[in-house]
Design a protein around this motif. Structure first.
Motif, mmCIF file in Angstrom:
data_model
loop_
_atom_site.group_PDB
_atom_site.id
_atom_site.type_symbol
_atom_site.label_atom_id
_atom_site.label_comp_id
_atom_site.label_asym_id
_atom_site.label_seq_id
_atom_site.Cartn_x
_atom_site.Cartn_y
_atom_site.Cartn_z
ATOM 1 N N THR A 109 -8.284 0.417 7.728
ATOM 2 C CA THR A 109 -8.841 0.980 6.497
ATOM 3 C C THR A 109 -9.349 -0.148 5.602
ATOM 4 O OG1 THR A 109 -6.722 0.889 5.327
ATOM 5 C CG2 THR A 109 -7.198 2.891 6.584
ATOM 6 N N GLU B 42 -8.877 -0.515 2.501
ATOM 7 C CA GLU B 42 -7.806 -0.918 1.582
ATOM 8 C C GLU B 42 -6.900 -1.967 2.219
ATOM 9 O OE1 GLU B 42 -9.326 3.003 0.370
ATOM 10 O OE2 GLU B 42 -8.632 2.177 2.282
ATOM 11 N N LEU C 224 0.827 -1.211 0.000
ATOM 12 C CA LEU C 224 0.000 0.000 0.000
ATOM 13 C C LEU C 224 0.860 1.260 0.000
ATOM 14 C CD1 LEU C 224 -2.802 -1.097 2.495
ATOM 15 C CD2 LEU C 224 -3.051 -0.727 0.031
ATOM 16 N N LYS D 102 -4.784 2.142 -9.199
ATOM 17 C CA LYS D 102 -3.485 2.608 -8.686
ATOM 18 C C LYS D 102 -2.407 1.541 -8.878
ATOM 19 C CE LYS D 102 -5.089 5.919 -5.195
ATOM 20 N NZ LYS D 102 -5.003 6.315 -3.763
ATOM 21 N N LEU E 225 -8.796 1.512 -6.328
ATOM 22 C CA LEU E 225 -7.585 0.944 -5.736
ATOM 23 C C LEU E 225 -6.836 0.103 -6.768
ATOM 24 C CD1 LEU E 225 -5.804 0.389 -3.225
ATOM 25 C CD2 LEU E 225 -7.334 -1.537 -2.707
ATOM 26 N N GLU F 8 -0.740 4.889 -0.377
ATOM 27 C CA GLU F 8 -1.838 4.755 0.574
ATOM 28 C C GLU F 8 -1.312 4.883 2.005
ATOM 29 O OE1 GLU F 8 -5.181 4.333 0.257
ATOM 30 O OE2 GLU F 8 -5.005 4.642 -1.905
ATOM 31 N N GLU F 9 -2.160 5.359 2.908
ATOM 32 C CA GLU F 9 -1.818 5.504 4.328
ATOM 33 C C GLU F 9 -1.363 4.164 4.883
ATOM 34 O OE1 GLU F 9 -0.965 6.873 7.849
ATOM 35 O OE2 GLU F 9 -1.748 8.232 6.313
#
Length: 773
Positions: free
Chosen positions: A197, A199, A185, A254, A251, A190-191
């Protein structure tokens, strides 16, 4: 000739420094290599000499046949490749060309000056060209993930199913899954701190679901399963309620953008992250593998470091336990990867290594110039600390607090603060759980030329021979002329399959496809293995016989191809030997005979010590295991020597003490120094006093006394005992030499043998005519 400290498994780091004058003493700074299984940290500001100390440690390990994997965020550690035992100016010229240009000097003249300086520097520290040659002989490679400058690395294998040793231990597996998910991630921005989350939870479940099913993952598969996961619920919630389709598509987009990027293609090329092959060559000799990641951005660095640490952990869990130092994992700058409050993906696998690696003989060495941003609680498992000059009061206070205020009895806390702020370059405090007290030392002259950070061109030039070697080893498929025909009438007893042709050209080449299972059984060795094989053999109209020696293993399941030939297709002509072989029975018999003659489990054995390889164990892995056994036997015999010679030492020291009492008061000081010199050698060997005193010259004492003319009986007795101590030291060294010879792996005869299958254990499951495009 090897030094005594090399025979005893001691790392030569430098010389002790007098804390009053800050000058070098004659005492060598030596640490047992096995002490590094409790890990080490190197802390110091820019210019303190951290890189030189780190390179010196790797050099010592390599000379002792201890391999290293190095994570190099700054590009300095590639200097380990810059060695020349001949100190030829021609070798040094490309290394110093930039520096010469900056100083306005002729590169050839400057190279000659630097080569001479390096030779003199090395020799001034009691090292010679032979020692440089032993280190230079160790294979060193620089890998540049995501770049073609050095050797490329294929990270796809990092998403393979973790080994059973990881999967079967819930805490270790959870850490492995978490860090892999978070690092993936982080690669797409992504965080990474939040683990709740959608994700993170989705991706973690995709990976977990695949690995539990034994399915290896890749970026392509991840993209597909993000859009269409192989499950319908997350916990008790329906998938689309928890993470709607449009958000999953975003997602996946990405990851797709990442995969489509031309630069990411470089992550898919090169060697896989096979830790065993990165550590040892095919003969089981130590290697130094350097991962230079200075060219990567922060997200890419975090991604790669995390994957590498996970692969390293997986390899570690498959090793047997040992108390000796098996390998080093060195990270040249830990800043950002091990912070005190945040939890980047690299932190958890690093913590796991610091906690568990000792039991497997793995030493972790971490270096940083940023002592404030470190998780000292997490570093509490580190047993040895090297602390160089620090720039600010905050840095000094943080380090002392991080060590729990335990700074030893030789130095006051205020004295430590003053020294840390004013230490000379290449001078370090050494605090170790294996030493009685803190000490001050200066690093030795390293065997590698310290050029500084390597540029991409430097790395490319150094790795050029390895790249060429890899290119030459890649097979080249030769073209051949073929005659084509429309579909031939073939006996119905011969099964046929037709590879789908997406191009629509429908031009087919004839091959024989075969599936076979071979069982290898040996009751005495406890071997019962089964191997499944799939072969593809190209056939040509001119073939007079079927030669299975030309077949290649092909993982493609040809039985999934269509049975019916496409219309308007063209085919290569078949030889009579196939057209006349009803049901391919003759081809099957010949394949079975071929497998009987050629197949077998290749094993390796050593007569002394008696050891055989395991099924599936390569020669390199077997040699590593054999060397582990030899080293353990050698260390056990050295321990026996220590016990036996320790008793002799005690007797001599008792005699020396009695002789001292009889020496006149005016002779006390000189005699005291003689006694100290006598104790230093054996005391260091037996670990009863500081091993750093081994460098003091024992033989000077007797000469000093004899040159003073007539001596009293007491003085003569001191000299005699001192000589006995020296003889004892020489005798011990000779015994150690004999053990070195006895347990030298190069003296072991290793032979190859095979476990052959029985004919009844060879099963040809299918054989067919397979038309390939």
């Amino acid at each position: 000739m090897q030094k005594i400290y090399e025979k005893l498994g001691l790392f030569y780091l430098g010389k002790d420094v007098d804390k009053e004058t800050l000058d070098f003493t004659e005492a060598l700074t030596l640490l047992k290599n096995k002490n590094f299984t409790t890990h080490a940290a190197i802390i110091g500001m820019t210019g303190s000499g951290k890189t030189g100390l780190g390179i010196g440690l790797i050099e010592e390990a390599a000379i002792d046949n201890i391999p290293s994997i190095i994570i190099d965020p700054k590009g300095d550690m590639g200097d380990l490749c810059l060695t020349d035992p001949e100190f030829s100016p021609n070798s040094f010229e490309p290394w110093v060309r930039d520096e010469a240009a900056a100083k306005g000097e002729d590169p050839k003249i400057y190279a000659q000056k630097i080569a001479s300086m390096w030779k003199e520097g090395i020799e001034s520290w009691d090292q010679d060209s032979e020692r440089v040659a032993r280190f230079a002989a160790v294979e060193k490679r620089i890998y540049t993930p995501g770049s073609s400058a050095g050797l490329p690395v294929n990270i796809l294998s990092s998403l393979d199913v973790p080994p059973s040793e990881i999967m079967e231990e819930s805490d270790t597996y959870a850490s492995y899954l978490k860090s892999t998910t978070v690092s993936l991630l982080s690669l797409i921005g992504e965080e990474t701190d939040a683990l709740d989350t959608p994700e993170y939870i989705l991706l973690a479940q995709i990976l977990n679901n695949a690995w539990i099913s034994g399915e290896t993952m890749g970026i392509e598969k991840i993209i597909g399963q993000i859009i269409n996961p192989p499950f319908q619920k997350i916990g008790v919630l329906p998938l689309d309620d928890f993470f709607p389709q449009e958000k999953r598509f975003k997602l996946a987009t990405k990851f797709n953008a990442l995969l489509a990027s031309p630069s990411f293609a470089l992550w898919m090329k090169g060697e896989s992250l096979d830790i065993q092959k990165l550590l040892y060559d095919e003969n089981g000799k130590a290697k130094v593998s350097i991962f230079s990641i200075a060219h990567l951005n922060d997200e890419e660095r975090m991604f790669f470091v995390t994957l590498l640490l996970n692969k390293y952990t997986a390899w570690m869990r498959r090793q047997s336990g040992t108390s000796r130092l098996r390998t080093l994992l060195y990270m040249d700058e830990i800043y950002g990867f091990f912070p005190p409050t945040k939890n980047p993906p690299s932190k958890e696998p690093m913590l796991l290594l610091l906690k568990q690696a000792r039991a497997f003989g793995i030493g972790v060495v971490l270096s940083t110039q940023n002592p404030v941003d470190l998780d000292y609680k997490g570093l509490s498992n580190i047993g040895t600390w090297f602390i160089g000059r620090l720039q600010t009061t905050q840095d000094i206070e943080r380090v002392i607090d991080g060590l729990g205020g335990q700074i030893g009895s030789s130095f006051e806390k205020s004295e430590i603060k003053e020294l840390l702020a004013n230490l000379k370059k290449r001078t370090f405090f050494l605090k170790s759980a294996h030493l009685e007290d803190i000490r001050l030392f200066g690093t030795r002259w390293v065997l590698s030329y310290l050029k500084g950070p390597l540029k991409k061109d430097d790395i490319s030039q150094l790795m050029g021979p390895y790249k060429q070697q890899t290119a030459q080893s890649e097979p080249v498929r030769a073209a051949s002329a073929v005659s084509e025909k429309t579909y031939q009438q073939i006996d119905a007893s011969i099964p046929q399959y037709f590879e789908p042709d997406p191009t629509g050209t429908n031009t087919f080449f004839a091959t024989l496809g075969a599936k076979a299972t071979v069982r290898f059984f040996n009751q005495r060795r406890g071997i019962d293995e089964e191997e499944s094989l799939v072969f593809s053999l190209p056939v040509d109209e001119s073939d007079k016989r079927i030669d299975w020696e030309n077949a290649e293993e092909d993982p493609t399941d040809f039985e999934k191809f269509p049975h019916k030939a496409p219309s308007q297709a063209h085919f290569t002509a078949l030889p009579r030997v196939i057209l006349e072989d009803r049901g391919l029975k003759k081809s099957i018999r010949e394949l079975k005979e071929y497998l009987y003659q050629t197949q077998g489990i290749t094993l390796w054995r050593c007569a002394s010590p008696k050891l055989e390889s395991r099924p599936g164990e390569s020669r390199s892995d077997f040699m590593v295991r054999l060397d582990d056994l030899l080293q353990e036997k050698k260390e056990a015999e050295i321990d026996k020597l220590k016990e036996r010679y320790g008793k002799k030492e005690k007797t001599l020291l008792d005699r020396l003490a009695r002789a001292k009492e009889r020496v006149a008061k005016e002779e006390a000081d000189s005699t005291s120094s003689l006694i100290e010199a006598g104790i230093s050698v054996l005391g260091a060997l037996f670990g009863k006093t500081s091993v750093t005193k081994i460098g003091r010259a024992v033989n000077k004492s007797g000469k000093i006394l004899k040159e003073r003319g007539e001596m009293s009986r007491a003085q003569q007795r001191v000299a005699d005992v001192q000589e006995d101590i020296e003889l004892l030291s020489e005798e011990l060294e000779e015994k150690i030499d004999q053990l070195q010879e006895k347990y030298d792996i190069d003296k072991c005869e290793v032979s190859e043998f095979k476990i052959k299958p029985r004919k009844t254990d060879i099963d040809i499951e299918s054989c067919a005519l397979v038309w390939r495009i």
